[in-house]
Design a protein around this motif. Sequence first.
Motif, PDB file in Angstrom:
ATOM      1  N   MET A   6       0.884  -1.161  -0.073  1.00 14.35           N
ATOM      2  CA  MET A   6      -0.032   0.032  -0.007  1.00 14.35           C
ATOM      3  C   MET A   6       0.848   0.952  -0.040  1.00 14.35           C
ATOM      4  N   SER A   7       0.629   2.299  -0.515  1.00 15.10           N
ATOM      5  CA  SER A   7       1.233   3.521  -0.821  1.00 15.10           C
ATOM      6  C   SER A   7       1.422   4.075   0.590  1.00 15.10           C
ATOM      7  N   THR A   8       2.177   5.142   0.683  1.00 13.43           N
ATOM      8  CA  THR A   8       2.616   5.994   1.822  1.00 13.43           C
ATOM      9  C   THR A   8       1.229   6.447   2.443  1.00 13.43           C
ATOM     10  N   SER A   9       0.520   7.097   1.182  1.00 15.03           N
ATOM     11  CA  SER A   9      -0.491   8.041   1.600  1.00 15.03           C
ATOM     12  C   SER A   9      -1.683   7.148   2.102  1.00 15.03           C
ATOM     13  N   GLY A  10      -1.775   5.972   1.449  1.00 15.14           N
ATOM     14  CA  GLY A  10      -2.719   5.128   1.811  1.00 15.14           C
ATOM     15  C   GLY A  10      -2.615   4.282   3.434  1.00 15.14           C
ATOM     16  N   THR A  11      -1.076   4.319   3.803  1.00 14.58           N
ATOM     17  CA  THR A  11      -1.108   3.742   5.043  1.00 14.58           C
ATOM     18  C   THR A  11      -1.194   5.084   6.112  1.00 14.58           C
ATOM     19  N   LEU A  12      -1.015   6.356   5.503  1.00 16.36           N
ATOM     20  CA  LEU A  12      -1.209   7.439   6.250  1.00 16.36           C
ATOM     21  C   LEU A  12      -2.662   7.572   6.733  1.00 16.36           C
ATOM     22  N   LEU A  13      -3.568   7.425   5.652  1.00 16.38           N
ATOM     23  CA  LEU A  13      -4.973   7.602   5.762  1.00 16.38           C
ATOM     24  C   LEU A  13      -5.396   6.655   6.926  1.00 16.38           C
ATOM     25  N   PHE A  14      -5.063   5.260   6.502  1.00 17.28           N
ATOM     26  CA  PHE A  14      -5.498   4.094   7.520  1.00 17.28           C
ATOM     27  C   PHE A  14      -5.016   4.507   8.975  1.00 17.28           C
ATOM     28  N   VAL A  15      -3.883   5.044   9.161  1.00 19.24           N
ATOM     29  CA  VAL A  15      -3.441   5.065  10.627  1.00 19.24           C
ATOM     30  C   VAL A  15      -3.980   6.222  11.170  1.00 19.24           C
ATOM     31  N   ALA A  16      -4.132   7.458  10.316  1.00 20.74           N
ATOM     32  CA  ALA A  16      -4.996   8.631  11.088  1.00 20.74           C
ATOM     33  C   ALA A  16      -6.465   8.160  11.377  1.00 20.74           C
ATOM     34  N   CYS A  17      -6.984   7.620  10.394  1.00 19.65           N
ATOM     35  CA  CYS A  17      -8.548   7.333  10.340  1.00 19.65           C
ATOM     36  C   CYS A  17      -8.688   6.166  11.528  1.00 19.65           C
ATOM     37  N   ALA A  18      -7.819   5.352  11.703  1.00 20.57           N
ATOM     38  CA  ALA A  18      -8.137   4.131  12.708  1.00 20.57           C
ATOM     39  C   ALA A  18      -7.781   4.977  13.908  1.00 20.57           C
ATOM     40  N   SER A  19      -6.831   5.589  14.354  1.00 20.56           N
ATOM     41  CA  SER A  19      -6.592   6.184  15.580  1.00 20.56           C
ATOM     42  C   SER A  19      -7.755   7.108  15.899  1.00 20.56           C
ATOM     43  N   CYS A  20      -8.375   7.625  14.902  1.00 21.15           N
ATOM     44  CA  CYS A  20      -9.409   8.770  15.255  1.00 21.15           C
ATOM     45  C   CYS A  20     -10.539   8.078  15.593  1.00 21.15           C
ATOM     46  N   ALA A  21     -10.906   6.699  14.862  1.00 19.85           N
ATOM     47  CA  ALA A  21     -12.009   5.841  15.209  1.00 19.85           C
ATOM     48  C   ALA A  21     -11.892   5.260  16.446  1.00 19.85           C
ATOM     49  N   LEU A  22     -10.645   4.671  16.832  1.00 17.64           N
ATOM     50  CA  LEU A  22     -10.532   4.258  18.312  1.00 17.64           C
ATOM     51  C   LEU A  22     -10.833   5.247  19.208  1.00 17.64           C
ATOM     52  N   LEU A  23     -10.148   6.406  19.159  1.00 15.68           N
ATOM     53  CA  LEU A  23     -10.299   7.451  20.042  1.00 15.68           C
ATOM     54  C   LEU A  23     -11.865   7.783  20.383  1.00 15.68           C
ATOM     55  N   GLY A  24     -12.507   8.088  19.047  1.00 18.42           N
ATOM     56  CA  GLY A  24     -13.791   8.380  19.202  1.00 18.42           C
ATOM     57  C   GLY A  24     -14.603   7.372  19.776  1.00 18.42           C
ATOM     58  N   ALA A  25     -14.375   5.996  19.671  1.00 15.52           N
ATOM     59  CA  ALA A  25     -15.119   5.258  20.333  1.00 15.52           C
ATOM     60  C   ALA A  25     -15.064   5.205  21.874  1.00 15.52           C
ATOM     61  N   VAL A  26     -13.751   5.350  22.270  1.00 19.57           N
ATOM     62  CA  VAL A  26     -13.480   5.231  23.497  1.00 19.57           C
ATOM     63  C   VAL A  26     -13.951   6.456  24.285  1.00 19.57           C
ATOM     64  N   LEU A  27     -13.647   7.577  23.433  1.00 18.83           N
ATOM     65  CA  LEU A  27     -14.456   8.764  24.285  1.00 18.83           C
ATOM     66  C   LEU A  27     -15.919   8.591  24.487  1.00 18.83           C
TER      67      LEU A  27
END
Lengths: 205, 102
Positions: free
Chosen positions: A1-22
């Motif tokens: 996967m390209s670096t931008s795809g990896t960056l999108l996944f990491v950013a969105c996954a961490s925001c999704a996890l943070l949002g769910a926990v909050l």
Amino acid sequence: MSTSGTLLFVACASCALLGAVLAVSLRNPLRAAVALLGHVLSLAGLYLGLHAQLLTAVQMLVYAGAIVVLFVFVIMLMGPGATMDSAGTSRGAGPRIAGASLLAMVTMAIASQLSSIGVLPDGTSAPAPALTPEYGTVEAMSQAIFVDTMLPFELASILLVVAIVAAIAIAKGKSKAESRPDAAPQPLAVRPRMVADADVVAAED
Amino acid sequence: MAIGLGTYLALSATLFGVGAIGFLIRRNMLLQLMSIEIMLNAVNLTLVAFNRYHPDNQSGQVFAFFVIAVAAAEAAVGLAILISLFRIQKSVESDKADLLRN
């Protein structure tokens, strides 16, 4: 996967996890609703990374634009009653925390087992299959929804109408006249008395 | 970091666990309904991820589309029930929903 795809996944996954926990841990329900909004929007970003274009738009429209807004409306309608006072919340906290830790351990075990799916013996993940250009586009999804699964689509629209009627009927409650023990059931729509009716009634007498 | 199917599945399992823990821990019915929405979103992520790695047809995304529609209907009816209960009990605590007890 390209670096931008990896960056999108990491950013969105961490925001999704943070949002769910909050969303599950904040005391104020309005702030929890905002956290849920962040979670839902990050999931839309994850769908975009998975080449699901129509689903990204539908997720933002329906989840962020309708469901979270409905939650906020209800929280605002309830006013101060939406937040539980802290007097009764510490009762039985011990068993709840024990159960939560057990469930968290089970979840982590399942997640660590699932993360090894699609991983080749040398440690890298199996490459994703090549996609046709119209994968996940509105055209392909329209073909799938309106032609291949037309019956479930029509049934879903019936379900939505039934849900609307049910929500209105449940949330409407009873008026003061209906709540009395000797009250007769009132019709849902009351025709207002207008000036012309007075003439008709007078003519009938 | 190699991101494959397993990564997406692990993320959605974690999100589902967070939603399940939130539903069982919290006693505010509004937050319980929000935890249900988190669980439904996690399942949607699983469906879309599997479809990406088996792109023969669009079944996963279509399923997720219908899950979103059903989740909207369920949120509306659940909140209507919550309003109805709030009118009677004047509280959103799920322990107070005991009208059928004894």
